[in-house]
Design a protein around this motif. Structure first.
Motif, PDB file in Angstrom:
ATOM      1  N   THR A 106      10.174  13.786  10.140  1.00 43.71           N
ATOM      2  CA  THR A 106      10.977  12.708   9.585  1.00 43.71           C
ATOM      3  C   THR A 106      10.430  12.335   8.213  1.00 43.71           C
ATOM      4  OG1 THR A 106      11.390  11.859  11.803  1.00 43.71           O
ATOM      5  CG2 THR A 106      11.798  10.356   9.972  1.00 43.71           C
ATOM      6  N   GLU A 107      11.323  12.078   7.271  1.00 40.94           N
ATOM      7  CA  GLU A 107      10.882  11.753   5.913  1.00 40.94           C
ATOM      8  C   GLU A 107       9.868  10.609   5.928  1.00 40.94           C
ATOM      9  OE1 GLU A 107      13.913  11.274   2.856  1.00 40.94           O
ATOM     10  OE2 GLU A 107      15.349  12.214   4.211  1.00 40.94           O
ATOM     11  N   HIS A 108       8.768  10.825   5.224  1.00 43.10           N
ATOM     12  CA  HIS A 108       7.758   9.771   5.087  1.00 43.10           C
ATOM     13  C   HIS A 108       7.385   9.686   3.609  1.00 43.10           C
ATOM     14  CE1 HIS A 108       4.584   7.014   6.246  1.00 43.10           C
ATOM     15  NE2 HIS A 108       3.742   7.708   5.490  1.00 43.10           N
ATOM     16  N   TRP A 109       8.096   8.820   2.895  1.00 46.75           N
ATOM     17  CA  TRP A 109       7.916   8.715   1.458  1.00 46.75           C
ATOM     18  C   TRP A 109       6.763   7.785   1.114  1.00 46.75           C
ATOM     19  CZ3 TRP A 109      10.603  11.175  -2.491  1.00 46.75           C
ATOM     20  CH2 TRP A 109      11.667  11.988  -2.075  1.00 46.75           C
ATOM     21  N   TYR A 150       6.929  10.692  -3.407  1.00 48.00           N
ATOM     22  CA  TYR A 150       7.128  12.011  -2.805  1.00 48.00           C
ATOM     23  C   TYR A 150       7.158  11.877  -1.286  1.00 48.00           C
ATOM     24  CZ  TYR A 150       2.085  11.969  -1.823  1.00 48.00           C
ATOM     25  OH  TYR A 150       0.833  11.642  -1.368  1.00 48.00           O
ATOM     26  N   ASP A 151       7.777  12.850  -0.645  1.00 44.69           N
ATOM     27  CA  ASP A 151       7.845  12.900   0.816  1.00 44.69           C
ATOM     28  C   ASP A 151       6.557  13.538   1.318  1.00 44.69           C
ATOM     29  OD1 ASP A 151       8.425  13.148   3.478  1.00 44.69           O
ATOM     30  OD2 ASP A 151      10.253  14.329   3.210  1.00 44.69           O
ATOM     31  N   SER A 152       5.717  12.743   1.952  1.00 48.36           N
ATOM     32  CA  SER A 152       4.392  13.227   2.352  1.00 48.36           C
ATOM     33  C   SER A 152       4.421  14.082   3.616  1.00 48.36           C
ATOM     34  CB  SER A 152       3.447  12.041   2.568  1.00 48.36           C
ATOM     35  OG  SER A 152       3.889  11.245   3.660  1.00 48.36           O
ATOM     36  N   ASP A 153       5.567  14.128   4.300  1.00 53.22           N
ATOM     37  CA  ASP A 153       5.651  14.935   5.520  1.00 53.22           C
ATOM     38  C   ASP A 153       7.056  15.516   5.653  1.00 53.22           C
ATOM     39  OD1 ASP A 153       5.137  16.155   7.900  1.00 53.22           O
ATOM     40  OD2 ASP A 153       5.045  14.313   9.092  1.00 53.22           O
ATOM     41  N   ALA A 200       0.827  -1.205   0.000  1.00 49.74           N
ATOM     42  CA  ALA A 200       0.000   0.000   0.000  1.00 49.74           C
ATOM     43  C   ALA A 200       0.861   1.255   0.000  1.00 49.74           C
ATOM     44  CB  ALA A 200      -0.922  -0.001   1.217  1.00 49.74           C
ATOM     45  N   ASP A 201       0.590   2.149  -0.929  1.00 55.78           N
ATOM     46  CA  ASP A 201       1.292   3.424  -1.063  1.00 55.78           C
ATOM     47  C   ASP A 201       2.774   3.272  -1.374  1.00 55.78           C
ATOM     48  OD1 ASP A 201      -0.802   5.230  -0.843  1.00 55.78           O
ATOM     49  OD2 ASP A 201      -0.748   5.215   1.346  1.00 55.78           O
ATOM     50  N   TRP A 202       3.152   2.121  -1.927  1.00 52.02           N
ATOM     51  CA  TRP A 202       4.541   2.001  -2.376  1.00 52.02           C
ATOM     52  C   TRP A 202       4.607   1.191  -3.665  1.00 52.02           C
ATOM     53  CZ3 TRP A 202       8.212   5.124  -1.791  1.00 52.02           C
ATOM     54  CH2 TRP A 202       9.480   4.814  -2.280  1.00 52.02           C
ATOM     55  N   ASP A 209      14.985   9.085  -6.946  1.00 49.70           N
ATOM     56  CA  ASP A 209      15.541   8.798  -5.630  1.00 49.70           C
ATOM     57  C   ASP A 209      14.473   9.117  -4.587  1.00 49.70           C
ATOM     58  OD1 ASP A 209      17.996   8.356  -3.802  1.00 49.70           O
ATOM     59  OD2 ASP A 209      17.162  10.269  -3.112  1.00 49.70           O
ATOM     60  N   ALA A 210      14.283   8.198  -3.645  1.00 50.68           N
ATOM     61  CA  ALA A 210      13.259   8.375  -2.615  1.00 50.68           C
ATOM     62  C   ALA A 210      13.887   8.517  -1.234  1.00 50.68           C
ATOM     63  CB  ALA A 210      12.282   7.209  -2.644  1.00 50.68           C
TER      64      ALA A 210
END
Length: 324
Positions: A249-252, A242-245, A143-145, A304-305
């Motif tokens: 902390t990065e949340h890709w 994309y980085d959702s936050d 999910a979401d990846w 790049d993520a």
């Protein structure tokens, strides 16, 4: 000509009734070497030797991959690990390792790396183009990846058992998107030292690197059996991660494309299956194929993520979903 007919007759007799050499040699006029050769002519490809009164029986086709013809990944954090590279391995050895991971199953795992990295596989039968979906390509999306891969197909028109005929792309939902680039080409350069980031340039005037990260510390992210540069050309879909936050902390996340890509949705989703009728030629014109013999999968994007590393397609297997 007479001797050739006798050879063929002997081969048929041996295949059907298992004659002893002395029983078929009487009156044939064949020399012993000729008779020996006749007795070892190979059976048809779809038959197998069995120890039973019935003799040879037809094999049922398997619904899974039976052969890996080529494995040519782009650089990435799982390259030289899935499958594992060993010093001295060449392209054939790495294809054999990919085959060990994928043949006859749907729970293997082979990484294709960044954009363009690909694998070419075959089957022991033609996958028919029936009404509706025809085959499933397994990945490891969740999910979401999504780490989408483009699927191409080919028919063995010349009948030589090799994937050297025309390839057709299965046009997914992003094929006509204005942000999709057709005939996109990218070149990766072997880094020096080997454990450095892997530089790349493309035919759009862009450049960048496939970055190393602290989670994967193998000797190199560059496929070590390849030369100093490797170039891939294909259809590049727009990057979806994309980085959702970014404020914390990065949340890709990488939402799935609508349909038509592998490693894009979970394997239980109907959009993990493919229809041969989606095939288009190099000009984007739909083509009609009654079936296909080979499948090629390649990573569809370059991105790049962050701490997750590059977006790279994985393949776990392929199944002809119309075989019980």
């Amino acid at each position: 000509m007479k001797k050739q007919l006798i050879l063929a007759t002997c081969a048929a007799m041996l295949t059907l009734v298992g004659c002893q050499e002395t029983e078929v040699s009487k009156g044939t006029g064949l020399t012993q070497p000729e008779l020996q050769a006749a007795s070892h002519l190979p059976p048809p490809a779809n038959f197998s030797d069995v120890s039973s009164p019935a003799g040879r029986v037809a094999l049922a086709p398997t619904k899974y991959i039976t052969q890996v013809f080529e494995y040519s990944p782009a650089p990435g954090q799982f390259i030289n690990k899935l499958p594992v590279y060993a010093a001295g391995n060449n392209a054939a050895a790495m294809a054999a390792k990919a085959a060990t991971a994928l043949v006859g199953k749907t729970n293997g795992l082979v990484c294709l790396g960044a954009f363009g990295g690909y694998i070419v596989v075959g089957f022991d039968h033609t996958i028919a183009n029936v009404t509706g979906k025809d085959f499933k390509v397994y990945g490891n999306a969740f999910a979401d990846w999504s780490e989408a891969g483009i699927v191409m197909v080919s028919r063995d028109v010349n009948g030589n058992g090799l994937p050297d005929d025309v390839w057709y792309e299965l046009a997914g939902s992003e094929y006509s998107n204005v942000n999709t680039i057709h005939n996109y080409s990218i070149t990766y350069t072997k880094p020096s030292p080997l454990n450095a980031d892997v530089p790349w340039t493309d035919n759009q005037g862009n450049s960048g690197v496939v970055k190393r990260n602290s989670f994967h510390t193998q000797a190199s992210y560059y496929p070590q059996w390849q030369g100093n540069t490797i170039t891939f050309t294909g259809t590049r879909v727009w990057p979806n991660a994309y980085d959702s936050d970014p404020s914390a902390t990065e949340h890709w996340v990488a939402p799935a494309y609508a349909w038509g890509y592998t490693d894009n949705v979970v394997n239980t989703d109907t959009n993990a299956t493919f229809d041969i009728s989606w095939a288009v030629n190099a000009s984007g014109t739909p083509v009609t194929l009654t079936g296909i013999d080979f499948v090629k999968v390649y990573t569809a994007t370059i991105q790049d993520a962050g701490w997750l590393g590059e977006v790279s397609t994985e393949i776990a297997g392929i199944e002809d979903i119309n075989i019980p």
